[in-house]
Design an enzyme around this catalytic site. Structure first.
Site, short mmCIF file in Angstrom:
data_model
loop_
_atom_site.label_atom_id
_atom_site.label_comp_id
_atom_site.label_asym_id
_atom_site.label_seq_id
_atom_site.Cartn_x
_atom_site.Cartn_y
_atom_site.Cartn_z
N SER A 48 1.55 -1.04 0.12
CA SER A 48 -0.19 0.06 -0.17
C SER A 48 0.76 1.24 0.21
O SER A 48 0.48 2.24 0.11
CB SER A 48 -1.15 0.08 0.91
OG SER A 48 -0.21 -0.31 2.31
N LYS A 91 -6.69 3.50 8.54
CA LYS A 91 -5.68 4.71 7.94
C LYS A 91 -5.77 6.05 7.87
O LYS A 91 -5.13 7.06 8.58
CB LYS A 91 -4.79 4.50 6.17
CG LYS A 91 -4.68 2.75 6.13
CD LYS A 91 -4.01 2.37 4.84
CE LYS A 91 -3.50 1.08 4.70
NZ LYS A 91 -3.26 0.58 3.66
#
Length: 160
Positions: A48, A91
């Site tokens: 990611s 996140k």
């Protein structure tokens, strides 16, 4: 291993687009890059950090500072397409706790942000991108200065 592919793709993209980024390609012949991402205690289910690694490399090779107080997540392809990633809610909440106000995400992650309670993401600005050029427009908004390899590759001696 999970992060290695992201770093390899980022470096390949940077080399392929050196001219348009204002990087003299000869710098790649004179300097080596080592990217170390220790495993540590944080498990990584998948890549990611592609746009983050590519942004860091672009900043280093162009000598342009990345805007502060922003976070980003997304994978990158060899053609510069920004791919969606998982764990968006976690996140975003971590970024908010850290005082981050601007967040860059893949356009395909928009639906994930829309599923987060509005009070959790209040005061956050989201920049949805599909291509790395859009990432650059947010993180390195000033055009690169043209530099020679000699100037990029050799530190100043302080002599005039």
């Amino acid at each position: 291993e999970v992060m290695k592919e992201s770093a390899v793709i980022a470096m390949a993209f940077l080399k392929a687009h050196a001219q348009e980024l204002g990087i003299d390609y000869r710098v790649f012949e004179q300097w080596d890059i080592h990217i170390h991402v220790p495993e540590g205690a944080t498990p990584k289910d998948g890549p990611s950090a592609g746009i983050t690694i590519l942004t860091a490399l672009t900043s280093a090779f162009t000598q342009r500072k990345v805007r502060s107080n922003l976070a980003m997540t997304g994978e990158i392809t060899l053609r510069g397409k920004v791919l969606p990633v998982g764990g968006i809610k976690e996140k975003m909440l971590a970024a908010k706790r850290a005082g981050i106000k601007d967040i860059i995400l893949s356009e395909e992650n928009r639906k994930d942000v829309e599923d987060i309670r509005k009070d959790y993401i209040k005061d956050l600005r989201f920049h949805y991108v599909s291509d790395f050029s859009e990432v650059l427009a947010v993180v390195l908004p000033i055009a690169p200065a043209k530099r020679s390899v000699a100037r990029q590759a050799k530190p100043s001696s302080g002599k005039k």
